[in-house]
Design an enzyme around this catalytic site. Structure first.
Site, PDB file in Angstrom:
ATOM      1  N   LYS A 233      -4.788 -19.697  27.272  1.00  0.00           N
ATOM      2  CA  LYS A 233      -4.438 -20.735  28.247  1.00  0.00           C
ATOM      3  C   LYS A 233      -4.058 -20.103  29.591  1.00  0.00           C
ATOM      4  O   LYS A 233      -4.415 -20.605  30.656  1.00  0.00           O
ATOM      5  CB  LYS A 233      -3.294 -21.610  27.707  1.00  0.00           C
ATOM      6  CG  LYS A 233      -3.699 -22.382  26.443  1.00  0.00           C
ATOM      7  CD  LYS A 233      -2.533 -22.971  25.663  1.00  0.00           C
ATOM      8  CE  LYS A 233      -2.980 -23.346  24.256  1.00  0.00           C
ATOM      9  NZ  LYS A 233      -1.873 -23.657  23.334  1.00  0.00           N
TER      10      LYS A 233
ATOM     11  N   LYS B 141       7.059 -10.851  18.316  1.00  0.00           N
ATOM     12  CA  LYS B 141       6.491 -11.206  19.626  1.00  0.00           C
ATOM     13  C   LYS B 141       7.200 -10.456  20.760  1.00  0.00           C
ATOM     14  O   LYS B 141       6.748 -10.440  21.895  1.00  0.00           O
ATOM     15  CB  LYS B 141       6.580 -12.717  19.843  1.00  0.00           C
ATOM     16  CG  LYS B 141       5.725 -13.519  18.848  1.00  0.00           C
ATOM     17  CD  LYS B 141       5.859 -15.011  19.076  1.00  0.00           C
ATOM     18  CE  LYS B 141       5.202 -15.862  17.996  1.00  0.00           C
ATOM     19  NZ  LYS B 141       3.731 -15.950  18.133  1.00  0.00           N
TER      20      LYS B 141
ATOM     21  N   THR C 126      -2.883 -17.996  21.168  1.00  0.00           N
ATOM     22  CA  THR C 126      -3.730 -18.965  21.872  1.00  0.00           C
ATOM     23  C   THR C 126      -3.148 -19.228  23.261  1.00  0.00           C
ATOM     24  O   THR C 126      -3.884 -19.588  24.178  1.00  0.00           O
ATOM     25  CB  THR C 126      -3.834 -20.292  21.099  1.00  0.00           C
ATOM     26  OG1 THR C 126      -2.525 -20.641  20.626  1.00  0.00           O
ATOM     27  CG2 THR C 126      -4.778 -20.153  19.915  1.00  0.00           C
TER      28      THR C 126
ATOM     29  N   HIS D 100      -3.432 -17.595   8.929  1.00  0.00           N
ATOM     30  CA  HIS D 100      -2.913 -17.549  10.299  1.00  0.00           C
ATOM     31  C   HIS D 100      -1.828 -16.514  10.525  1.00  0.00           C
ATOM     32  O   HIS D 100      -1.188 -16.521  11.580  1.00  0.00           O
ATOM     33  CB  HIS D 100      -2.355 -18.906  10.721  1.00  0.00           C
ATOM     34  CG  HIS D 100      -3.388 -19.972  10.865  1.00  0.00           C
ATOM     35  ND1 HIS D 100      -4.056 -20.214  12.039  1.00  0.00           N
ATOM     36  CD2 HIS D 100      -3.869 -20.847   9.964  1.00  0.00           C
ATOM     37  CE1 HIS D 100      -4.905 -21.209  11.861  1.00  0.00           C
ATOM     38  NE2 HIS D 100      -4.816 -21.606  10.606  1.00  0.00           N
TER      39      HIS D 100
ATOM     40  N   LYS E 209       6.358 -18.809  24.204  1.00  0.00           N
ATOM     41  CA  LYS E 209       5.860 -18.843  22.828  1.00  0.00           C
ATOM     42  C   LYS E 209       7.081 -18.959  21.927  1.00  0.00           C
ATOM     43  O   LYS E 209       8.216 -18.886  22.412  1.00  0.00           O
ATOM     44  CB  LYS E 209       5.067 -17.578  22.481  1.00  0.00           C
ATOM     45  CG  LYS E 209       5.815 -16.280  22.874  1.00  0.00           C
ATOM     46  CD  LYS E 209       5.019 -15.030  22.578  1.00  0.00           C
ATOM     47  CE  LYS E 209       3.910 -14.716  23.545  1.00  0.00           C
ATOM     48  NZ  LYS E 209       2.560 -14.977  23.096  1.00  0.00           N
ATOM     49  N   ARG E 210       6.881 -19.120  20.614  1.00  0.00           N
ATOM     50  CA  ARG E 210       8.032 -19.142  19.730  1.00  0.00           C
ATOM     51  C   ARG E 210       8.795 -17.829  19.809  1.00  0.00           C
ATOM     52  O   ARG E 210       8.219 -16.766  20.086  1.00  0.00           O
ATOM     53  CB  ARG E 210       7.577 -19.407  18.284  1.00  0.00           C
ATOM     54  CG  ARG E 210       7.192 -20.851  18.060  1.00  0.00           C
ATOM     55  CD  ARG E 210       8.371 -21.771  18.310  1.00  0.00           C
ATOM     56  NE  ARG E 210       9.386 -21.565  17.317  1.00  0.00           N
ATOM     57  CZ  ARG E 210       9.613 -22.372  16.286  1.00  0.00           C
ATOM     58  NH1 ARG E 210       8.880 -23.478  16.146  1.00  0.00           N
ATOM     59  NH2 ARG E 210      10.556 -22.117  15.405  1.00  0.00           N
TER      60      ARG E 210
HETATM   61  C1  OAK Z   1       2.954 -20.731  11.193  1.00  0.00           C
HETATM   62  C2  OAK Z   1       3.487 -20.885   9.945  1.00  0.00           C
HETATM   63  C3  OAK Z   1       3.012 -20.135   8.887  1.00  0.00           C
HETATM   64  C4  OAK Z   1       1.986 -19.242   9.104  1.00  0.00           C
HETATM   65  C5  OAK Z   1       1.450 -19.087  10.349  1.00  0.00           C
HETATM   66  C6  OAK Z   1       1.935 -19.826  11.407  1.00  0.00           C
HETATM   67  C7  OAK Z   1       1.380 -19.700  12.760  1.00  0.00           C
HETATM   68  O1  OAK Z   1       1.656 -20.521  13.625  1.00  0.00           O
HETATM   69  N1  OAK Z   1       0.561 -18.683  13.022  1.00  0.00           N
HETATM   70  C8  OAK Z   1      -0.059 -18.559  14.315  1.00  0.00           C
HETATM   71  O2  OAK Z   1      -1.321 -19.220  14.259  1.00  0.00           O
HETATM   72  C9  OAK Z   1      -1.981 -19.208  15.510  1.00  0.00           C
HETATM   73  C10 OAK Z   1      -3.233 -20.026  15.351  1.00  0.00           C
HETATM   74  O3  OAK Z   1      -4.130 -19.378  14.520  1.00  0.00           O
HETATM   75  C11 OAK Z   1      -2.254 -17.789  15.971  1.00  0.00           C
HETATM   76  O4  OAK Z   1      -2.847 -17.829  17.223  1.00  0.00           O
HETATM   77  C12 OAK Z   1      -0.947 -17.002  16.017  1.00  0.00           C
HETATM   78  O5  OAK Z   1      -1.216 -15.651  16.296  1.00  0.00           O
HETATM   79  C13 OAK Z   1      -0.218 -17.106  14.692  1.00  0.00           C
HETATM   80  O6  OAK Z   1       1.057 -16.506  14.783  1.00  0.00           O
END
Ligand code: OAK
Length: 821
Positions: free
Chosen positions: A659, A553, A655, A359, A547-548
């Site tokens: 939305k 970002k 994501t 991710h 978003k976070r």
């Molecule tokens: C959080 C902690 C560790 C590694 C990844 C994440 C995370 O939230 N990644 C996010 O995952 C989403 C779902 O796949 C993606 O849409 C985001 O781009 C990504 O930052």
């Protein structure tokens, strides 16, 4: 496929009875919170028959299950969603009205189940919704944190973290299942015994501490199909003294230590997004819920199967990023030490069971555990990983003889660290990214060596979102309008939305569509007035970035551009400027100093601009406190513009972007993550694209040649904005306050490279894109068409599609159907 008939009278009777039974009160005396509980128990009653029926049906059919293993499930509120998926929302609303209750007020009593940080956790929640709706047998496996994601308060412009005591009033939908409790062991040492009869070594963990993992089940209601799957999250309890083995009996210190271990382990969610902190307690959390979940999966299988070597035919483990990867070694341990399989047999099962989703490509998110810590905490599991590594390295050497670089880059254990991604890739049968661009970057950059060695494992699964929560529940006006025009099949078949295309040039439809947007903006404006005390004009453009908070970002790019616009309006008061409301919502990790300073900057800029009467409300800046799933539903519904402005190559998918699109907000963004596919679906002319491409960014990163100071020196507007970071314009009481941000953009001393995220490089093209937004918005019909096309073309981005692809290409599950009795 139709759900059981809803009985309004019976429902009202039950709500009243619940208030009595739970609180010894009549309805009139009960608080709204108590009524929320009573209503929830009544809704749970509607669920429970289906839950039983589903599990019975599964038992009978003996299907394969997916175990979605995740440290995070960002569920949000359950009541509204459960009513929606049971298709009783309107009926309950009416029933409550009849007894003088407002469903919105009742729903608002529920705390969000915020057992996640951001994208990865919310994706897990959307996936559970889609799995149940499509009728696939699934368990979500996670942790029942006592405290979820912190609540954010803004004090004097700064973020303050407040503990999220989400369970304090009780949780009506959960079910404690002590009968499925499991023991999880930590520490101690491994004793090896050689058995002459079998000629095998047996490994026993001794001198360990343990905790009791007790599961709580949450119903996951499928949409209108009687299916109810389960989210199983584990709580930790102390192993009571009498359960200590005889050797330990009377060991008071151990009893206390075990109690502390149990208390600490599930205490709190780590509030980091896209970042790894390397804390011992975090590794304990990981092993805790994984060991319990794997034990349970095996126990369930063994109930009706004899041959553990066929386990993978009935179960598959999807690892949500590397956080649950210790599952690989835990499964091996159980198969070897408890089930008596040989290494090769155990490995075959494991490598046919586990699959891994990546991710993020952010380097700081890569999980690497020091071997000292790992082997001390999980001695037997560590031994197994060593053996997996030994064999994997031998494979690398066989494939690339003499190429030590390969071993250095790919080994699972190297430089005194256990690399969890390498373990997940070596052991899993599938490795996927979450958007086309992201998967390509994994294959050709980040995980290049692995892709070259085992290309067959790699695949893409572009993320998706559930339209049931983010349109049907979050935007009821638009949902009804869509249903009036194309019927209601979109609820379970989102690509049907393309039927709306015939309306995009119809003035009446345009007007209706934009009127709904306006009403949603009024709803959000009211929320902002109540929560922020800021008055915003619903006729202004609602330009939203939620978003976070993370440097990649680039909320900083957004606020610097606001500062630039403000300068423009001040310099040219007569300038024709379409009123804009810039809306931010973002939590920063508690220990992420620069992110927190960015929040302060946004609020400081907001203070100055919102209080400057001379600009006549042309600009407003709002920072919505405590951005979370529940208020997100309203925010997406009200947005005109969707800010998706990450540095190209850095956002794996996104994501939120989907939305916004679903709710009719065009994307203002870079060619990053799933933005690329959004543009592919809706057309470039219906989005506002700017900035460096992923290739350009990667090229700068690898070959150098980026010099933000040149931009600073040659572009007077940018120079002025940056100077305002350090001349006290937004910090008269402490002009140095934002120095760190200034330095991060220009000063190579403070970081490895100035402007790591190419903010100055993209500033001009961002400002141009913003200009195009304004021009486009002035053309009412043109904008309405663009907004409608965004909704109409968002069909691809349903998590139903994503899940179907996981099923077809990775998990190979069979669809189930459940009839009500
Ligand atoms: C959080 C902690 C560790 C590694 C990844 C994440 C995370 O939230 N990644 C996010 O995952 C989403 C779902 O796949 C993606 O849409 C985001 O781009 C990504 O930052």
């Amino acid at each position: 496929m139709t759900a059981k008939k809803f009985n309004k009278k019976e429902f009202i009777r039950e709500v009243k009875a619940n208030v009595k039974a739970l609180y010894r009160k009549n309805l009139e005396e009960a608080t709204q919170q108590q009524i929320f509980q009573a209503v929830s128990y009544a809704v749970k009653d509607e669920i429970i028959e289906n839950w039983l029926a589903t599990q019975e049906q599964y038992e009978k059919d003996d299907p394969k299950y997916v175990y979605y293993m995740s440290m995070e499930f960002l569920m949000g509120r359950a009541l509204g969603n459960n009513m929606i998926n049971l298709t009783i929302y309107d009926e309950v609303k009416e029933a409550l009205e009849e007894i003088g209750l407002d469903i919105n007020v009742i729903e608002d009593q529920e705390p969000d189940a915020a057992l996640g940080n951001g994208g990865l956790g919310r994706l897990a929640a959307c996936f559970l919704d889609s799995l149940a709706t499509l009728g696939y047998p699934a368990y979500g496996c996670g942790i029942r944190y006592r405290y979820g994601m912190f609540k954010q308060k803004i004090e004097d412009g700064y973020q303050v973290e407040v503990p999220d005591n989400w369970l304090k009033d009780g949780n009506p939908f959960e079910l404690r299942r002590p009968e499925y409790a499991k023991e999880v062991k930590f520490g101690g040492y491994v004793r090896v015994e050689y058995d002459e009869k079998t000629g095998r070594n047996y490994y026993k963990q001794e001198g360990y501490q343990s905790v009791r993992a007790v599961p709580y089940d949450f119903p996951i209601v499928g949409y209108n199909n009687n299916i109810v799957n389960t989210l199983r999250i584990w709580d930790a309890e102390a192993i009571s003294e009498f359960q200590l083995d005889s050797f330990d009996k009377g060991d008071y210190r151990k009893a206390v230590e075990q109690e502390n271990l149990a208390r600490n382990i599930v205490e709190v969610l780590y509030p980091n997004d896209n970042h790894y902190a390397g804390k011992e307690l975090r590794l304990k959390q990981q092993y805790f819920f994984i060991s319990a979940s794997v034990q349970e999966a095996i126990a369930k299988y063994k109930k009706n199967h004899d041959d553990i070597r066929k386990f993978y035919e009935k179960a598959t483990f999807q690892l949500n990023d590397t956080h649950p990867t210790v599952a690989v070694a835990e499964l091996m341990r159980i198969l070897l030490d408890e089930e008596g399989l040989t290494w090769d047999e155990a490995w075959e099962v494991t490598s046919k069971t586990c699959a891994y989703t990546n991710h993020t490509i952010m380097a700081e998110a890569l999980e690497k555990w020091p071997i000292e810590l790992f082997s001390r905490l999980l001695p037997r599991v560590y031994q197994i990983i060593e053996e997996i590594n030994r064999r994997f390295v031998a494979q690398i050497e066989a494939k690339y003889p003499g190429d030590f670089e390969k071993v250095r880059k790919m080994a699972i254990i190297f430089d005194g660290q256990v690399k969890m991604a390498h373990l997940a890739i070596a052991a899993g049968y599938s490795v996927n990214g979450v958007a086309q661009l992201h998967t390509e970057i994994l294959k050709h950059q980040e995980l290049k060596d692995f892709y070259e060695m085992m290309p067959e494992k790699f695949n893409n699964k572009t993320n998706g979102i559930t339209q049931r929560r983010f349109l049907l529940h979050g935007n009821p006006l638009l949902a009804s309008w869509i249903t009036e025009h194309i019927g209601d099949e979109w609820i379970t078949d989102l690509p049907q939305l393309s039927k709306l295309k015939v309306y995009v040039d119809d003035p009446k439809a345009q007007q209706e569509f934009m009127n709904i947007k306006y009403q949603n903006k009024v709803r959000l404006a009211k929320y902002i007035q109540e929560h922020n005390g800021i008055e915003v004009d619903p006729r202004s453009i609602f330009d939203v970035q939620v978003k976070r908070l993370h440097e990649y970002k680039r909320q900083l790019l957004n606020i610097l551009h606001v500062m630039y616009l403000y300068n423009q309006i001040k310099d040219h008061p007569e300038m024709d400027f379409y009123p804009r409301t810039f809306i931010f919502g973002a939590k920063a990790a508690a220990g992420y100093r620069r992110a927190k300073l960015t929040i302060k900057l946004i609020n400081s800029v907001a203070d100055v601009i919102n209080n400057d009467a001379s600009i006549k409300n042309k600009l407003k800046v709002v920072f919505i406190e405590d951005y979370r799933v529940s208020n997100a539903e309203w925010i997406f519904a009200a947005a005109d513009v969707s800010e998706q402005i990450s540095t190209a190559s850095k956002e794996a998918s996104g994501t939120g972007n989907m939305k916004f699109m679903l709710n009719g907000a065009p994307t203002l963004g870079t060619m990053d993550g799933a933005n690329v596919e959004i543009v592919e679906e809706v057309g470039k002319e219906n989005a506002f694209i700017f900035g460096l491409t992923a290739d350009e960014v990667i090229n700068y990163e690898q070959n150098g040649g980026y010099h933000p100071e040149n931009i600073f020196n040659s572009d007077q507007d940018i120079r002025r904005v940056l100077m305002q970071l350090i001349n006290g314009e937004y910090a008269p009481d402490d002009p140095e306050r934002f120095r760190e941000i200034y330095d991060s953009l220009l000063n190579t001393k403070s970081s490895d490279r100035a402007d790591t995220y190419f903010i100055l490089a993209d500033f001009r093209s961002y400002a141009d894109a913003q200009k195009r937004v304004e021009e486009a918005y002035r053309d009412e019909a043109g904008w309405a068409k663009m907004a409608m096309l965004n909704t109409a073309c968002s069909g691809k981005f349903t998590s139903d599609r994503t899940i179907q692809q996981y099923v077809d290409e990775i998990w190979h599950l069979q669809k189930e159907t459940v009839k009500v009795k």
